[in-house]
Motif scaffolding. Structure first.
Motif, mmCIF file in Angstrom:
data_model
loop_
_atom_site.group_PDB
_atom_site.id
_atom_site.type_symbol
_atom_site.label_atom_id
_atom_site.label_comp_id
_atom_site.label_asym_id
_atom_site.label_seq_id
_atom_site.Cartn_x
_atom_site.Cartn_y
_atom_site.Cartn_z
ATOM 1 N N THR A 22 47.368 6.442 -26.432
ATOM 2 C CA THR A 22 46.212 7.327 -26.427
ATOM 3 C C THR A 22 45.740 7.635 -27.846
ATOM 4 O O THR A 22 46.529 7.605 -28.791
ATOM 5 C CB THR A 22 46.548 8.637 -25.671
ATOM 6 O OG1 THR A 22 45.351 9.341 -25.404
ATOM 7 C CG2 THR A 22 47.483 9.518 -26.469
ATOM 8 N N ILE A 23 44.456 7.911 -27.967
ATOM 9 C CA ILE A 23 43.894 8.281 -29.271
ATOM 10 C C ILE A 23 44.152 9.762 -29.503
ATOM 11 O O ILE A 23 43.861 10.593 -28.644
ATOM 12 C CB ILE A 23 42.379 8.012 -29.301
ATOM 13 C CG1 ILE A 23 42.103 6.528 -29.067
ATOM 14 C CG2 ILE A 23 41.770 8.481 -30.625
ATOM 15 C CD1 ILE A 23 40.644 6.218 -28.785
ATOM 16 N N GLY A 41 35.267 2.063 -30.491
ATOM 17 C CA GLY A 41 33.965 1.464 -30.803
ATOM 18 C C GLY A 41 33.027 2.478 -31.447
ATOM 19 O O GLY A 41 32.358 2.179 -32.442
ATOM 20 N N ASP A 42 32.991 3.679 -30.911
ATOM 21 C CA ASP A 42 32.135 4.735 -31.473
ATOM 22 C C ASP A 42 32.590 5.115 -32.884
ATOM 23 O O ASP A 42 31.773 5.317 -33.786
ATOM 24 C CB ASP A 42 32.179 5.994 -30.596
ATOM 25 C CG ASP A 42 31.406 5.828 -29.287
ATOM 26 O OD1 ASP A 42 30.825 4.748 -29.068
ATOM 27 O OD2 ASP A 42 31.392 6.783 -28.493
ATOM 28 N N ASP A 72 37.560 3.750 -21.719
ATOM 29 C CA ASP A 72 37.259 4.923 -22.545
ATOM 30 C C ASP A 72 37.920 4.785 -23.915
ATOM 31 O O ASP A 72 37.335 5.151 -24.942
ATOM 32 C CB ASP A 72 37.760 6.190 -21.835
ATOM 33 C CG ASP A 72 37.268 7.463 -22.501
ATOM 34 O OD1 ASP A 72 36.131 7.475 -23.010
ATOM 35 O OD2 ASP A 72 38.021 8.455 -22.516
ATOM 36 N N PHE A 73 39.121 4.243 -23.936
ATOM 37 C CA PHE A 73 39.836 4.017 -25.198
ATOM 38 C C PHE A 73 38.995 3.114 -26.116
ATOM 39 O O PHE A 73 38.723 3.445 -27.272
ATOM 40 C CB PHE A 73 41.183 3.355 -24.877
ATOM 41 C CG PHE A 73 42.126 3.279 -26.035
ATOM 42 C CD1 PHE A 73 43.231 4.099 -26.103
ATOM 43 C CD2 PHE A 73 41.920 2.372 -27.067
ATOM 44 C CE1 PHE A 73 44.118 4.025 -27.174
ATOM 45 C CE2 PHE A 73 42.784 2.293 -28.139
ATOM 46 C CZ PHE A 73 43.887 3.113 -28.194
ATOM 47 N N LYS A 85 35.871 2.471 -25.912
ATOM 48 C CA LYS A 85 34.604 3.120 -26.259
ATOM 49 C C LYS A 85 34.783 4.088 -27.434
ATOM 50 O O LYS A 85 33.963 4.131 -28.349
ATOM 51 C CB LYS A 85 34.033 3.859 -25.043
ATOM 52 C CG LYS A 85 32.810 4.684 -25.393
ATOM 53 C CD LYS A 85 31.922 5.001 -24.224
ATOM 54 C CE LYS A 85 30.859 6.030 -24.622
ATOM 55 N NZ LYS A 85 30.213 5.761 -25.910
ATOM 56 N N GLN A 86 35.874 4.851 -27.416
ATOM 57 C CA GLN A 86 36.083 5.819 -28.503
ATOM 58 C C GLN A 86 36.331 5.100 -29.831
ATOM 59 O O GLN A 86 35.842 5.529 -30.879
ATOM 60 C CB GLN A 86 37.245 6.771 -28.181
ATOM 61 C CG GLN A 86 37.058 7.603 -26.907
ATOM 62 C CD GLN A 86 35.710 8.294 -26.821
ATOM 63 O OE1 GLN A 86 35.228 8.857 -27.805
ATOM 64 N NE2 GLN A 86 35.072 8.228 -25.658
ATOM 65 N N PRO A 99 33.483 -0.832 -15.969
ATOM 66 C CA PRO A 99 33.259 0.241 -16.940
ATOM 67 C C PRO A 99 33.970 -0.100 -18.248
ATOM 68 O O PRO A 99 35.083 -0.617 -18.228
ATOM 69 C CB PRO A 99 33.914 1.459 -16.269
ATOM 70 C CG PRO A 99 34.947 0.897 -15.352
ATOM 71 C CD PRO A 99 34.418 -0.451 -14.906
ATOM 72 N N THR A 100 33.309 0.162 -19.383
ATOM 73 C CA THR A 100 34.007 -0.008 -20.663
ATOM 74 C C THR A 100 35.163 0.975 -20.698
ATOM 75 O O THR A 100 34.992 2.150 -20.379
ATOM 76 C CB THR A 100 33.057 0.287 -21.844
ATOM 77 O OG1 THR A 100 31.942 -0.589 -21.761
ATOM 78 C CG2 THR A 100 33.758 0.075 -23.183
#
Lengths: 304, 304
Positions: free
Chosen positions: A98-99, A60-61, A54-55, A57-58, A51-52
């Protein structure tokens, strides 16, 4: 940042990840049964995929939504996230990097560090320059020492930055830009002494502004380059001040900064476009590479 | 969980990571200059290493400090972290999956989900069982259907759990244990519909307790196994209740649970011991594998 005697120091993969260890059976992998022991190779998950994160991915988005413009600058700066009510570093009830939610209020980022922290970064980066000279087989870390002066002019609602070579006084190549902040993403890192902020700016070339500048910064910068990124370690001085009434000189404003910046953001934009068109792309790989560089630096931050 | 039309869907590596793509130059890697384009291979970072993810490191440290005991159980359960003041899911001012600080107060974890969520997990896991049958080359996902009843006895300050085969009434192998919670780590995942909790328990075999049980759970469980882990998808019913005064039956207490558990925690303990002795080990690799499994499942959680 609790230190606990029972915390182990993990090996950090220098290159290939464990998961990609080639099978000892050659090119065709044999299925391994669900036996009692540790299989020589762990499949990524029960679903067969990694799985990518989540950090990632956020981030990246965030970049995906903001970078698609002609004169874009993408950077991550080390510093401290400050709660403006307490004037202390923020507390978020979290135990890992964390973001921070964009909705978080009473927050500011100070892209500054102590002189001792700056000195340590200078040392480890210089050591790495030496370590990556031949006969080192990989990509060398290269550097140059730059002395530049930024002068900021206010033009209508925009800021125009003019950068000169401090020694010659000449405007550097592409040195007159209208700088606009597009978006920021704050990362709190409770287990390191510094947080970081990812920023997307627009730096559009413009004509030389008229009138008087409103702000001046003198930069003594070591600029290290490696593959897609440059790491700028900068000591910034404010303008010289007038003498005090007693004839002494007041101290100049001084700050210490470290940032990781895409040398050529167009490379990320091209991968983004491939992603949009559902072509094979390395967008996530580049985003992780960017993050891993700033993370390695954050981990090296010394106690202030 | 904001949904934004501009969010891309990333490719997820099915096996080898981008960073480990073999060099096209054969076994000896040639250095690549810091040119304008995207190098065919990105080095991990300017320091030549992949930093261990802070998230993984904190989970690794947590397990390192708690697993070293004879009858250990290590599991991650899906559920929801609830703020006991608002009775709603917690809000942490964070934008990605993060470990909640152990100091966080007013927090409880509900290891439950809706029947529809449970049904979806059942479907995707069953689909994966089918997809990994021959001629699939990798490790198959296997499953069995289990009907068991747990009865809990209070003995001094401890709880003893006796597990029987619901159909035969016989005590299952290793079915009488004194269960003690050693430690928990809560993970909030704002971008998925479920959070998760990692728990280390001690399950020590003991003698059959005397007296009356204080609690009963009837488990209808699908237990899926793959390499180091089993994924238990369980519907739990409370004991049958007495008839209402009007002769109708009151509804039984019903909950739906999903957990990922180490089949043989000793494997992780062995890698931990190698780590302590600074021998080559796969401790972090296993911790990430555990996390990636629960993450893949959390991502699949449907809107409740």
């Amino acid at each position: 940042m609790s230190t606990n005697g029972k915390r182990p120091r993990y090996e950090e993969d220098s290159d290939e990840t464990e998961a990609s260890t080639p099978s000892s059976n050659g090119s065709v992998r044999q299925p391994q049964s669900n036996s009692q022991g540790l299989p020589s190779r762990l499949e990524p998950t029960i679903f067969g995929i990694f799985p990518t994160s989540d950090f990632t991915k956020q981030v990246g988005d965030f970049l995906y939504q903001n970078i698609d413009r002609e004169y874009v600058e993408i950077e991550a700066k080390l510093g401290r996230l400050i709660d403006t009510r307490t004037r202390e570093r923020i507390q978020l009830d979290v135990a890992c990097e964390t973001i921070v939610s964009p909705q978080r209020r009473n927050l500011k980022f100070e892209s500054n560090m102590t002189e001792a922290q700056h000195k340590h970064f200078n040392e480890i980066l210089n050591n790495r320059v030496v370590a990556t000279k031949p006969p080192y087989q990989g990509v060398p870390l290269e550097y140059k020492h730059i002395f530049e002066t930024d002068r900021v002019y206010q033009r209508n609602n925009c800021k125009v930055r003019v950068t000169t070579n401090t020694k010659t006084g000449q405007i550097v190549n592409g040195g007159i830009v209208e700088k606009v902040r597009i978006a920021v993403l704050n990362v709190h890192s409770p287990n390191t002494y510094l947080d970081y902020r990812i920023t997307v700016n627009s730096e559009k070339p413009v004509e030389m502004p008229t009138g008087q500048h409103v702000h001046e910064r003198n930069k003594d910068r070591l600029s290290y380059t490696h593959q897609l990124f440059k790491v700028d370690l900068t000591q910034v001085k404010g303008p010289e001040k007038s003498r005090n009434v007693d004839g002494t000189m007041p101290p100049q404003d001084l700050s210490h900064e470290l940032e990781v910046e895409f040398i050529n953001p167009q490379i990320l934009i091209e991968e983004k476009n491939k992603l949009t068109q559902q072509q094979h792309n390395r967008y996530v790989n580049i985003v992780e590479n960017f993050l891993n560089n700033i993370r390695c630096l954050a981990k090296e931050a010394q106690i202030p």
